[in-house]
Design an enzyme around this catalytic site. Structure first.
Site, PDB file in Angstrom:
ATOM      1  N   ASP A  68       0.805  -1.229   0.000  1.00 14.21           N
ATOM      2  CA  ASP A  68       0.000   0.000   0.000  1.00 14.21           C
ATOM      3  C   ASP A  68       0.840   1.283   0.000  1.00 14.21           C
ATOM      4  O   ASP A  68       0.327   2.350  -0.319  1.00 14.21           O
ATOM      5  CB  ASP A  68      -0.931   0.028   1.217  1.00 14.21           C
ATOM      6  CG  ASP A  68      -1.981  -1.065   1.163  1.00 14.21           C
ATOM      7  OD1 ASP A  68      -2.236  -1.587   0.066  1.00 14.21           O
ATOM      8  OD2 ASP A  68      -2.532  -1.404   2.228  1.00 14.21           O
ATOM      9  N   ARG A 107     -16.683  -1.167 -23.838  1.00 12.15           N
ATOM     10  CA  ARG A 107     -17.192  -1.220 -22.468  1.00 12.15           C
ATOM     11  C   ARG A 107     -16.424  -0.285 -21.541  1.00 12.15           C
ATOM     12  O   ARG A 107     -15.318   0.151 -21.852  1.00 12.15           O
ATOM     13  CB  ARG A 107     -17.001  -2.625 -21.896  1.00 12.15           C
ATOM     14  CG  ARG A 107     -17.983  -3.630 -22.406  1.00 12.15           C
ATOM     15  CD  ARG A 107     -17.622  -5.020 -21.914  1.00 12.15           C
ATOM     16  NE  ARG A 107     -18.653  -5.971 -22.281  1.00 12.15           N
ATOM     17  CZ  ARG A 107     -18.483  -7.281 -22.320  1.00 12.15           C
ATOM     18  NH1 ARG A 107     -17.309  -7.810 -22.030  1.00 12.15           N
ATOM     19  NH2 ARG A 107     -19.480  -8.068 -22.651  1.00 12.15           N
ATOM     20  N   GLU A 158      -9.701   0.101  -3.189  1.00  9.17           N
ATOM     21  CA  GLU A 158     -10.745  -0.609  -2.427  1.00  9.17           C
ATOM     22  C   GLU A 158     -11.372   0.263  -1.335  1.00  9.17           C
ATOM     23  O   GLU A 158     -12.506   0.051  -0.934  1.00  9.17           O
ATOM     24  CB  GLU A 158     -10.177  -1.888  -1.819  1.00  9.17           C
ATOM     25  CG  GLU A 158      -9.047  -1.627  -0.837  1.00  9.17           C
ATOM     26  CD  GLU A 158      -8.383  -2.883  -0.289  1.00  9.17           C
ATOM     27  OE1 GLU A 158      -8.991  -3.951  -0.320  1.00  9.17           O
ATOM     28  OE2 GLU A 158      -7.236  -2.765   0.173  1.00  9.17           O
ATOM     29  N   GLN A 184      -2.176  -8.965  -6.489  1.00  5.66           N
ATOM     30  CA  GLN A 184      -1.239  -7.839  -6.341  1.00  5.66           C
ATOM     31  C   GLN A 184      -0.155  -8.098  -5.295  1.00  5.66           C
ATOM     32  O   GLN A 184       0.857  -7.426  -5.250  1.00  5.66           O
ATOM     33  CB  GLN A 184      -1.995  -6.571  -5.904  1.00  5.66           C
ATOM     34  CG  GLN A 184      -2.974  -6.065  -6.925  1.00  5.66           C
ATOM     35  CD  GLN A 184      -4.025  -5.168  -6.286  1.00  5.66           C
ATOM     36  OE1 GLN A 184      -3.855  -3.964  -6.239  1.00  5.66           O
ATOM     37  NE2 GLN A 184      -5.102  -5.741  -5.797  1.00  5.66           N
TER      38      GLN A 184
HETATM   39  O1  F6P Z   1      -1.162  -5.468   2.745  1.00  9.41           O
HETATM   40  C1  F6P Z   1      -2.132  -4.452   2.803  1.00  9.41           C
HETATM   41  C2  F6P Z   1      -3.373  -4.964   2.210  1.00  9.41           C
HETATM   42  O2  F6P Z   1      -2.991  -5.454   0.977  1.00  9.41           O
HETATM   43  C3  F6P Z   1      -4.525  -3.974   2.028  1.00  9.41           C
HETATM   44  O3  F6P Z   1      -4.492  -3.195   0.880  1.00  9.41           O
HETATM   45  C4  F6P Z   1      -5.731  -4.860   2.095  1.00  9.41           C
HETATM   46  O4  F6P Z   1      -6.883  -4.182   2.512  1.00  9.41           O
HETATM   47  C5  F6P Z   1      -5.325  -5.867   3.098  1.00  9.41           C
HETATM   48  O5  F6P Z   1      -3.920  -6.007   2.977  1.00  9.41           O
HETATM   49  C6  F6P Z   1      -6.047  -7.169   2.997  1.00  9.41           C
HETATM   50  O6  F6P Z   1      -5.284  -8.216   3.516  1.00  9.41           O
HETATM   51  P1  F6P Z   1      -5.841  -9.412   4.415  1.00  9.41           P
HETATM   52  O7  F6P Z   1      -7.083  -9.898   3.767  1.00  9.41           O
HETATM   53  O8  F6P Z   1      -4.716 -10.388   4.368  1.00  9.41           O
HETATM   54  O9  F6P Z   1      -6.090  -8.879   5.780  1.00  9.41           O
END
Ligand code: F6P
Length: 342
Positions: A127, A162, A222, A274
């Site tokens: 992030d 689209r 997200e 990612q």
């Molecule tokens: O590592 C950070 C991150 O990738 C965030 O962007 C994401 O919301 C979160 O981890 C989700 O990870 P987990 O489902 O493993 O808690």
């Protein structure tokens, strides 16, 4: 001397490169010993560890994930676990602990440091939201993966005329979205730092698609949020660290776009793709630099510090500063991104 190392929080490309560098410099240069705790703070509390040396870290540089395993275990939320961390270090005759993690894991490290535990932090997260460092490792890899996905989605979007909505990670900040949006030529990018106006997004899409074939790519972090009261979004849930669990805003955005504009719209949530797989060359180098700098800091007794990237140099900063504020997308970069919207 003897040092422990752990990886906590979500996994991230480059974790093994950091551990490998810590082990290499510790054992070969200083003649020290390194213990690897498994599954983050949980391994320290439950005494799950193994000795690490150059041989055990062989072939791990390009490997994604973490050979130590990781978890979102928070010792400050488990009865007796905080004391166990102190006794675990003492019983294992460790001089200090290198903690490789993101905001949650480093906040624990900072809390322990305030209570006298000898720790050095290494900033990890795709992030890129840790304050006082210009880059966390893993971010470059995530941006590359997201950009490649956007490129691929563009050709299918063009074929079908689209709108493609691509959701990338970024709970509180939109670094991955902004970077991959610029790199992939996004029509619009929606980030948590800037509540979006779905009306303007739809108007821009209608104007763009008017009278001809024209594919559009909307990149959504997200954690992106609409301007209050403009759209219904689901209630958030939370993890052990009190972090909000997200995923799904892209469907809401796509539904609104299709409903308001009539343009066929599809969603792709990149999710854990990612975070998985091999780190880029940039992340391998950054991770290696962080690992070497972390063991140097431990050797110097620079407890309570975190290694950080500043003006292309690795420096030490106070852990307390690093976890004080999340780093958002800079206004300058956001301005660049906006120039290419619609
Ligand atoms: O590592 C950070 C991150 O990738 C965030 O962007 C994401 O919301 C979160 O981890 C989700 O990870 P987990 O489902 O493993 O808690």
């Amino acid at each position: 001397m003897r040092f422990g190392v752990l990886t906590g929080g979500g996994d991230c490309p480059g974790l093994n490169a950091v551990i490998r560098a810590v082990v290499r410099k510790a054992t070969r240069h200083y003649g020290d010993e390194v213990l690897g705790f498994t599954d983050g703070w949980q391994g320290v509390v439950e005494r799950h560890f193994r000795p690490l040396d150059v041989a055990t870290m062989q072939h791990t540089l390009p490997q994604g994930g973490t050979v130590l395993g990781t978890s979102r275990y928070n010792p400050f939320k488990v009865d007796g676990a905080v004391d166990e961390v102190f006794t675990s270090l003492k019983d294992n005759e460790l001089d200090g602990l290198i903690v490789i993690g993101g905001e949650g894991t480093l906040s624990c490290a900072n809390e322990f440091s305030q209570r006298g535990l000898p720790v050095v932090g290494v900033p990890k997260t795709i992030d890129n939201d840790i304050g006082v460092t210009e880059r966390t490792f893993g971010f470059d890899t995530a941006v590359s993966i997201a950009t490649e996905a956007i490129d691929r989605l563009r050709t299918t979007a063009e074929s079908h005329n689209r709108v493609m909505v691509v959701e990338v990670m970024g709970r509180h900040v939109g670094h991955i979205a902004t970077w991959s949006g610029i790199a992939g030529g996004a029509t619009a990018t929606l980030i948590p730092e800037e509540p979006f106006d779905i009306d303007s997004v739809c108007q821009a899409l209608e104007a763009r698609h008017e009278g001809g074939r024209y594919a559009s790519l909307i990149v959504v972090a997200e954690g992106a949020k609409p301007v209050a009261g403009t759209m219904n979004i689901p209630e958030d849930t939370y993890d052990e660290f009190g972090h909000v669990r997200l995923g799904g805003i892209s469907h809401r955005v796509a539904d609104e776009i299709e409903k308001r504009t009539g343009i066929e719209t599809r969603v792709t949530i990149l999710g854990y793709v990612q975070r998985g797989g091999t780190p880029t060359a940039f992340d391998r180098v950054l991770s290696t630099r962080y690992g070497v700098a972390a063991i140097d800091a431990a050797r110097d007794g620079a407890w309570g510090s975190m290694v950080a990237l500043r003006s292309d140099e690795i420096v030490r900063v106070p852990l307390s500063d690093a976890v004080a504020d999340l780093k958002g997308v800079s206004p300058q970069l956001w301005d660049v991104a906006q120039q290419f919207f619609a």
